[in-house]
Design an enzyme around this catalytic site. Structure first.
Site, PDB file in Angstrom:
ATOM      1  CB  ILE A 203     -47.796 -20.316 -77.697  1.00  0.00           C
ATOM      2  CG1 ILE A 203     -47.648 -20.598 -76.204  1.00  0.00           C
ATOM      3  CG2 ILE A 203     -49.274 -20.211 -78.088  1.00  0.00           C
ATOM      4  CD1 ILE A 203     -48.367 -21.853 -75.736  1.00  0.00           C
ATOM      5  CG  HIS A 204     -47.077 -23.564 -83.300  1.00  0.00           C
ATOM      6  ND1 HIS A 204     -46.636 -24.506 -82.406  1.00  0.00           N
ATOM      7  CD2 HIS A 204     -47.514 -24.252 -84.383  1.00  0.00           C
ATOM      8  CE1 HIS A 204     -46.775 -25.710 -82.926  1.00  0.00           C
ATOM      9  NE2 HIS A 204     -47.313 -25.586 -84.121  1.00  0.00           N
TER      10      HIS A 204
END
Length: 356
Positions: A203-204
């Site tokens: 997740i980014h």
């Protein structure tokens, strides 16, 4: 001698550039200047990739990172322009959709150096994403647009870009997957998994990390699914900071939180996981290359071919049925059709087009 200035700054670009740089090294009459903007300045996000992918050290490291999109892009343009004026390349090559991509393209077009855009034509059609703005603007000022898929080529034609500039070459990430998969490394922390089935999660994206409601929903979702299956979570520095700044940092025991991993360790995780959860464009494709079902925690994706083929499912993290969707997707069997992304020779094709 033809001179190419290659501009990179983020993890996915290091991987793509490694593939193209190998093709350049095999050609006579062409030389490359590798410029690293410093956008990913964390050791695990930058130095590690150059070392393990056998990429030669950058000729120039601008060390620009850590600021806002506007700050970074502006500083990069100024610094890149100075390097290009000194080097005077015949072409500037940029990759993907980061701030480094746009900055390199803007610096080049202002001083009339032809731009080659690798991975051109991707569209999420969500203009709230910084990446979407970067890729659209870069495409419209580039001279050679190397599309990875037919859908990407179609997007460019529909936007009125001259067809003579657009070339369908395949995806250099597929080239990289074929080259590096036999060199994958079992991570030092593999004992955390202890031979049990696991999901791989990354997740980014700003749309997830900068929205507290979405980020809390993602943490809750990961915790929920980890009750049945372990989740391995290499945590991007931005995501780690955003979670730390929330009122409550709460990952359950089934979530194995790691620092960012190198490409070869990521290859091992992809090869051995059951399912991939991500908001990354590149990881969606890598899941497919390793024949793993993928759930993308977003409302849209640039890689629509994977959704159409049933290999990838879009799931909003705030959807109350998200966990059920993930569970259903985990049992999907993926058949790899390499023709979607070419035949593993994209780097050679695009280099020949530049030299021609």
């Amino acid at each position: 001698m033809i001179k190419i200035a290659t501009i990179v700054g983020a993890r996915p670009q290091f991987i793509k550039a490694a593939t193209v740089s190998r093709a350049i090294a095999k050609r006579q009459g062409v030389t490359e200047l590798l410029i690293h903007t410093g956008q990913h300045f964390d050791v695990n996000m930058s130095d590690l990739f150059f070392n393990e992918l056998d990429i030669r050290k950058p000729d120039v490291n601008l060390a620009i990172g850590g600021g806002t999109h506007g700050q970074n892009t502006g500083r990069m343009i100024e610094s890149i322009e100075g390097v290009l004026l000194d080097y005077n390349p015949d072409h500037v090559m940029v990759y993907g959709d980061t701030d480094s991509t746009l900055a390199g393209a803007l610096a080049a077009v202002k001083i009339h150096i032809p731009i080659a855009h690798v991975e051109a034509g991707l569209r999420s059609f969500n203009r709230l994403m910084p990446e979407e703005i970067n890729r659209v603007l870069t495409d419209h000022i580039s001279d050679l647009l190397f599309a990875p898929t037919e859908t990407a080529s179609k997007n460019l034609r529909q936007e009125g870009i001259n067809e003579t500039k657009v070339h369908l070459v395949g995806d250099v990430m597929y080239d990289a997957s074929l080259y590096y998969r036999e060199r994958s490394l079992s991570p030092k922390y593999v004992k955390l998994i202890d031979g049990t089935p696991f999901y791989l999660c990354t997740i980014h994206r700003a749309e997830n990390t900068d929205d507290p409601k979405r980020l809390k929903a993602i943490v809750s979702l990961i915790n929920q699914i980890s009750k049945d299956t372990n989740v391995v979570l290499p945590l991007h520095p931005r995501t780690r900071l955003a979670i730390k700044n929330m009122d409550k940092e709460a990952f359950s025991e089934g979530v194995k939180v790691l620092h960012p991993v190198g490409y070869l360790e990521m290859a091992w995780l992809l090869a051995n996981c059951q399912l991939v959860l991500t908001d990354s464009g590149g990881v969606q494709k890598e899941a497919y290359f390793y024949q793993k079902p993928c759930v993308t925690l977003r409302e849209e994706t640039e890689w629509v071919e994977l959704v159409e083929a049933g290999c990838n499912q879009l799931v909003s993290p705030v959807d109350p049925n998200a966990a059920n969707s993930i569970q259903q997707m985990s049992s999907v069997q993926i058949e790899h059709n390499c023709s979607i992304y070419g035949n593993g020779d994209a780097a050679g094709k695009l280099l020949s087009l530049i030299l021609d």
